[in-house]
Design a protein around this motif. Structure first.
Motif, short mmCIF file in Angstrom:
data_model
loop_
_atom_site.label_atom_id
_atom_site.label_comp_id
_atom_site.label_asym_id
_atom_site.label_seq_id
_atom_site.Cartn_x
_atom_site.Cartn_y
_atom_site.Cartn_z
N PHE A 1 6.36 -1.98 -3.00
CA PHE A 1 6.97 -3.29 -2.85
C PHE A 1 8.33 -3.28 -3.52
CE2 PHE A 1 2.32 -4.51 -2.85
CZ PHE A 1 2.25 -4.63 -1.47
N ALA B 1 7.05 -4.54 2.59
CA ALA B 1 6.69 -5.93 2.27
C ALA B 1 5.20 -6.18 2.36
CB ALA B 1 7.43 -6.90 3.20
N SER B 2 4.44 -5.25 2.95
CA SER B 2 3.00 -5.46 3.10
C SER B 2 2.29 -4.12 3.19
CB SER B 2 2.70 -6.28 4.35
OG SER B 2 2.91 -5.50 5.52
N PRO B 3 1.00 -4.05 2.83
CA PRO B 3 0.24 -2.80 2.98
C PRO B 3 0.21 -2.30 4.41
CG PRO B 3 -0.94 -4.32 1.54
CD PRO B 3 0.21 -5.10 2.12
N GLU C 1 2.52 -2.17 6.51
CA GLU C 1 3.71 -1.36 6.77
C GLU C 1 3.48 0.09 6.35
OE1 GLU C 1 7.68 -2.65 5.81
OE2 GLU C 1 6.94 -4.70 5.52
N THR D 1 -2.61 -9.37 -4.16
CA THR D 1 -2.05 -8.17 -3.54
C THR D 1 -3.14 -7.16 -3.22
OG1 THR D 1 0.02 -8.48 -4.76
CG2 THR D 1 -0.38 -6.31 -3.81
N PRO E 1 -5.34 -7.57 0.40
CA PRO E 1 -4.92 -6.88 1.62
C PRO E 1 -4.97 -5.36 1.51
CG PRO E 1 -3.05 -8.00 0.60
CD PRO E 1 -4.28 -8.47 -0.11
#
Length: 369
Positions: free
Chosen positions: A83, A115-117, A119, A142, A145
């Protein structure tokens, strides 16, 4: 934001009888950002102190974990993703060595912000010829996810360097100390959304402190502040949910089940604070093949004697624990600012030092942000 509702709650707070100084800790970095953005400290009666707490995952991520991520990026052929805020967290290394993932990228490592797992999984699928290491740091919101990603099944070339933490054990540690430093608690709404508000029941039950769960608008925060002040006046401590539109009893059953299915809990180090019992997430044995700590061997460096410590002169740990305010740190504004952070509290958007700096508390030092 409901401006009229916020004004109504503020009037109710001002109408309460004076009960002398009251120190209220807001655990969440998101709460601190909202408090500063809305100017709540200036609006509230002067006897009410709002104290930032240990709710910034970037601030408490162990220095040795960041250092391991830097070494993995530099010493393997992996793509390392994290991140965005984690890329700028500094570690303790000799002058001239990369002291952050951002500097490792400048030195040639393949480091990428995400920005996210999801990705991380997409990148691993797109680059099957290379290992992808996801440096996953964060609290329960966090980790949920991340747990979902594990349950769905990871690409064979995706590995996790996990540095997840649970929020409530840090508050429990403070309350079990001789000088907790606060008289009431505002519990984090996002964590309570996942884990359920019941996680915070121990605060009023075991420690006799008024407690309220709050959302992130001024109206919810002011409602929670009013609640804990009323509890003190009436000498009836309990857990009040001031974010009922999102926080429900039991939290999110699906998210909690995924966390239990994929992750265990163990004693864990918090940067500058030390080891807190049952405060860290670890991958369950079924996911050992995707554990970057096991799959990428790194030679130990005995000269790393400052593991876990803050940089020299940095008081970030005392800020995180609510012992001092950000502008009381010895380095705040004196070489440490958002452009050139020395301590992790100046890195993240949820770090109290960065929040205070961005909202104009510069201790007489011209802003460079």
């Amino acid at each position: 934001m409901n401006d009229q509702e916020a004004r109504d709650w503020l009037q109710r707070i001002r109408a309460l009888p004076d009960q002398g100084p009251v120190r209220i800790m807001n655990v969440c970095g998101g709460h601190e950002r909202s408090i500063s953005l809305a100017g709540l400290r200036d609006a509230l009666p002067p006897a009410i102190e709002l104290i930032p707490g240990p709710g910034c995952p970037v601030c408490v991520c162990p220095e040795e974990d960041v250092y391991r991520a830097i070494r993995l990026a530099l010493e393997t052929d992996a793509i390392l993703v994290a991140f965005g805020d984690m890329l700028r967290v500094p570690v303790n290394v000799p002058r001239g060595e990369p002291r952050s993932l951002e500097q490792a990228r400048a030195a040639g490592a393949d480091v990428r912000p995400i920005a996210s797992p999801a990705e991380a999984a997409r990148l691993a699928l797109a680059r099957p010829e290379r290992p992808v290491i996801f440096f996953a740091a964060g609290f329960e919101t966090t980790m949920a996810p991340v747990a979902a990603l594990l349950a769905e099944g990871l690409p064979g070339n995706l590995f996790l360097l996990l540095s997840g933490r649970l929020t409530w054990p840090a508050v429990a540690m403070l309350l079990d100390s001789e000088t907790p430093g606060f008289d009431a608690l505002i519990a984090p709404g996002h964590v309570s959304t996942v884990m359920g508000p019941e996680e915070w029941q121990f605060v009023p039950e075991r420690h006799g402190l008024p407690t309220a769960v709050a959302g992130f608008g001024p109206e919810s925060l002011l409602a929670a502040i009013h609640s804990v002040l009323r509890q003190r006046l009436e000498q009836q401590c309990f857990l009040d949910n001031c974010y009922p539109e999102v926080v429900r009893p039991g939290g999110n059953p699906t998210a909690r089940a995924l966390l239990t299915q994929t992750l265990g809990v163990t004693d864990a180090n918090w940067r500058g604070i030390g080891v807190i019992s049952d405060s860290g997430f670890v991958l369950r044995e079924a996911f050992a093949a995707h554990d970057a700590r096991r799959q990428f061997a790194l030679a130990e460096k005995p000269e790393r004697r400052r593991t876990g410590e803050m940089p020299p002169g940095c008081d970030c740990a005392r800020v995180v624990l609510g012992r001092i305010y950000p502008d009381q740190c010895r380095l705040y504004g004196k070489g440490c600012n958002p452009r050139s952070p020395i301590g992790p509290c100046m890195v993240s958007d949820e770090g109290a030092c960065r929040i205070w700096w961005r909202h104009g508390i510069h201790s007489g030092v011209p802003s460079e942000a």
